[in-house]
Write a protein that holds these residues in place. Structure first.
Motif, PDB file in Angstrom:
ATOM      1  N   ARG A   1     -38.342  13.162  -3.738  1.00 38.75           N
ATOM      2  CA  ARG A   1     -36.984  13.080  -3.591  1.00 38.75           C
ATOM      3  C   ARG A   1     -36.334  13.685  -2.473  1.00 38.75           C
ATOM      4  O   ARG A   1     -35.032  12.981  -2.023  1.00 38.75           O
ATOM      5  CB  ARG A   1     -36.442  13.435  -5.055  1.00 38.75           C
ATOM      6  N   GLY A   2     -36.604  14.908  -2.321  1.00 38.10           N
ATOM      7  CA  GLY A   2     -35.724  15.580  -1.135  1.00 38.10           C
ATOM      8  C   GLY A   2     -36.045  14.785   0.135  1.00 38.10           C
ATOM      9  O   GLY A   2     -34.933  14.491   0.947  1.00 38.10           O
ATOM     10  N   PRO A   3     -36.932  14.609   0.491  1.00 37.38           N
ATOM     11  CA  PRO A   3     -37.454  13.745   1.858  1.00 37.38           C
ATOM     12  C   PRO A   3     -36.885  12.515   1.818  1.00 37.38           C
ATOM     13  O   PRO A   3     -36.076  12.079   2.988  1.00 37.38           O
ATOM     14  CB  PRO A   3     -38.773  13.762   2.173  1.00 37.38           C
ATOM     15  N   ALA A   4     -37.027  11.811   0.719  1.00 38.12           N
ATOM     16  CA  ALA A   4     -36.333  10.365   0.694  1.00 38.12           C
ATOM     17  C   ALA A   4     -34.747  10.425   0.858  1.00 38.12           C
ATOM     18  O   ALA A   4     -34.235   9.767   1.275  1.00 38.12           O
ATOM     19  CB  ALA A   4     -36.625   9.773  -0.470  1.00 38.12           C
ATOM     20  N   ALA A   5     -34.061  11.569  -0.049  1.00 37.17           N
ATOM     21  CA  ALA A   5     -32.722  11.544   0.129  1.00 37.17           C
ATOM     22  C   ALA A   5     -32.184  11.870   1.468  1.00 37.17           C
ATOM     23  O   ALA A   5     -31.135  11.547   1.917  1.00 37.17           O
ATOM     24  CB  ALA A   5     -32.202  12.623  -0.587  1.00 37.17           C
ATOM     25  N   ALA A   6     -32.826  12.975   2.167  1.00 37.09           N
ATOM     26  CA  ALA A   6     -32.523  13.168   3.633  1.00 37.09           C
ATOM     27  C   ALA A   6     -32.695  12.229   4.565  1.00 37.09           C
ATOM     28  O   ALA A   6     -31.890  12.008   5.205  1.00 37.09           O
ATOM     29  CB  ALA A   6     -33.662  14.551   4.180  1.00 37.09           C
ATOM     30  N   SER A   7     -33.607  11.309   4.434  1.00 36.40           N
ATOM     31  CA  SER A   7     -33.670   9.915   5.280  1.00 36.40           C
ATOM     32  C   SER A   7     -32.649   8.808   5.063  1.00 36.40           C
ATOM     33  O   SER A   7     -32.321   8.412   5.874  1.00 36.40           O
ATOM     34  CB  SER A   7     -35.305   9.576   5.133  1.00 36.40           C
ATOM     35  N   THR A   8     -32.460   8.706   3.569  1.00 37.41           N
ATOM     36  CA  THR A   8     -31.276   7.951   3.227  1.00 37.41           C
ATOM     37  C   THR A   8     -30.133   8.266   3.742  1.00 37.41           C
ATOM     38  O   THR A   8     -29.464   7.399   4.496  1.00 37.41           O
ATOM     39  CB  THR A   8     -31.311   7.777   1.930  1.00 37.41           C
ATOM     40  N   TYR A   9     -29.771   9.659   3.772  1.00 39.02           N
ATOM     41  CA  TYR A   9     -28.354   9.930   4.304  1.00 39.02           C
ATOM     42  C   TYR A   9     -28.427   9.755   5.806  1.00 39.02           C
ATOM     43  O   TYR A   9     -27.354   9.445   6.615  1.00 39.02           O
ATOM     44  CB  TYR A   9     -28.287  11.502   4.018  1.00 39.02           C
ATOM     45  N   MET A  10     -29.643  10.131   6.503  1.00 38.50           N
ATOM     46  CA  MET A  10     -29.640   9.798   8.024  1.00 38.50           C
ATOM     47  C   MET A  10     -29.669   8.370   8.531  1.00 38.50           C
ATOM     48  O   MET A  10     -28.912   8.053   9.525  1.00 38.50           O
ATOM     49  CB  MET A  10     -31.093  10.428   8.496  1.00 38.50           C
ATOM     50  N   ARG A  11     -30.100   7.624   7.529  1.00 36.54           N
ATOM     51  CA  ARG A  11     -30.147   6.049   7.946  1.00 36.54           C
ATOM     52  C   ARG A  11     -28.469   5.528   7.774  1.00 36.54           C
ATOM     53  O   ARG A  11     -27.778   4.811   8.530  1.00 36.54           O
ATOM     54  CB  ARG A  11     -30.951   5.203   7.016  1.00 36.54           C
ATOM     55  N   TYR A  12     -27.911   6.125   6.706  1.00 42.50           N
ATOM     56  CA  TYR A  12     -26.392   5.721   6.259  1.00 42.50           C
ATOM     57  C   TYR A  12     -25.641   6.274   7.326  1.00 42.50           C
ATOM     58  O   TYR A  12     -24.783   5.514   7.879  1.00 42.50           O
ATOM     59  CB  TYR A  12     -26.055   6.391   4.830  1.00 42.50           C
ATOM     60  N   LYS A  13     -25.895   7.588   7.704  1.00 38.23           N
ATOM     61  CA  LYS A  13     -25.063   7.991   8.870  1.00 38.23           C
ATOM     62  C   LYS A  13     -25.277   7.189   9.993  1.00 38.23           C
ATOM     63  O   LYS A  13     -24.046   6.861  10.861  1.00 38.23           O
ATOM     64  CB  LYS A  13     -25.250   9.320   8.901  1.00 38.23           C
ATOM     65  N   ASP A  14     -26.414   6.854  10.417  1.00 42.92           N
ATOM     66  CA  ASP A  14     -26.687   6.076  11.539  1.00 42.92           C
ATOM     67  C   ASP A  14     -25.843   4.598  11.598  1.00 42.92           C
ATOM     68  O   ASP A  14     -25.381   4.173  12.611  1.00 42.92           O
ATOM     69  CB  ASP A  14     -28.173   5.906  12.067  1.00 42.92           C
ATOM     70  N   MET A  15     -26.021   4.260  10.135  1.00 43.99           N
ATOM     71  CA  MET A  15     -25.438   2.743  10.233  1.00 43.99           C
ATOM     72  C   MET A  15     -23.750   2.937  10.154  1.00 43.99           C
ATOM     73  O   MET A  15     -23.182   1.778  10.670  1.00 43.99           O
ATOM     74  CB  MET A  15     -25.793   2.275   8.682  1.00 43.99           C
ATOM     75  N   THR A  16     -23.146   3.749   9.442  1.00 36.32           N
ATOM     76  CA  THR A  16     -21.905   3.844   9.354  1.00 36.32           C
ATOM     77  C   THR A  16     -21.210   4.440  10.618  1.00 36.32           C
ATOM     78  O   THR A  16     -20.068   4.517  10.777  1.00 36.32           O
ATOM     79  CB  THR A  16     -21.512   4.512   8.057  1.00 36.32           C
ATOM     80  N   GLY A  17     -21.831   5.558  11.372  1.00 35.56           N
ATOM     81  CA  GLY A  17     -21.161   6.156  12.258  1.00 35.56           C
ATOM     82  C   GLY A  17     -20.596   7.654  11.859  1.00 35.56           C
ATOM     83  O   GLY A  17     -20.832   7.878  10.532  1.00 35.56           O
ATOM     84  N   PRO A  18     -19.841   8.345  12.840  1.00 32.84           N
ATOM     85  CA  PRO A  18     -19.339   9.609  12.267  1.00 32.84           C
ATOM     86  C   PRO A  18     -18.235   9.152  11.053  1.00 32.84           C
ATOM     87  O   PRO A  18     -17.711   8.138  11.023  1.00 32.84           O
ATOM     88  CB  PRO A  18     -18.551  10.066  13.383  1.00 32.84           C
TER      89      PRO A  18
END
Length: 150
Positions: free
Chosen positions: A82-99
């Protein structure tokens, strides 16, 4: 790029840093605890609880909340799923949406938050509580009985 791994002793030093003298102080990072029902029994001081069961639906809010922190540390009970999945999901979301943009900066090119380093806490809260559970400077709401058999 996957999230980096952070050991509990480094996180301890960050939490105990002196804001007046240390460059790396508690206000420069956020800890995100994604445990669900297993959140009982205590948590790392200053951590934010964002359960994995509702993590994806809360990403826009979380992105806005965390954009001011240059360092993020995600964890769950063991930090294996769960921790690594959440971190990766957050990183992908930030990459897709930008700052994250506030209404005042929505149409500007100026970034509103710092670049972020994303970590996963090695061993999760289970390893954390074994060493630091009783330390009230580091752990809140600790229930030793809850963790007796972990």
């Amino acid at each position: 790029m996957p999230p980096k791994i952070l050991d509990r002793h480094t996180l301890k030093s960050w939490l105990l840093a002196d804001p007046a003298t240390d460059a790396f102080r508690p206000s420069s990072f956020a800890i995100i605890d994604v445990r669900d029902d297993d959140y009982a029994g205590g948590h790392i001081k200053t951590s934010r609880h964002h359960p994995s069961s509702s993590f994806a639906t809360g990403l826009p809010y979380l992105h806005a909340e965390l954009q001011k922190f240059p360092v993020l540390v995600f964890h769950c009970a063991l930090s294996q799923q769960r921790g690594p999945a959440a971190a990766s999901t957050y990183m992908r979301y930030k990459d897709m949406t930008g700052p994250y943009k506030t209404p005042a900066t929505e149409y500007s090119e100026q970034k509103t938050g710092p670049e972020q380093e994303v970590y996963v806490l090695k061993g999760g809260f289970t390893e954390w509580q074994r060493e630091f559970g009783k330390d009230e400077r580091l752990t809140e709401d600790y229930d030793e009985g809850y963790w007796k058999y972990f």
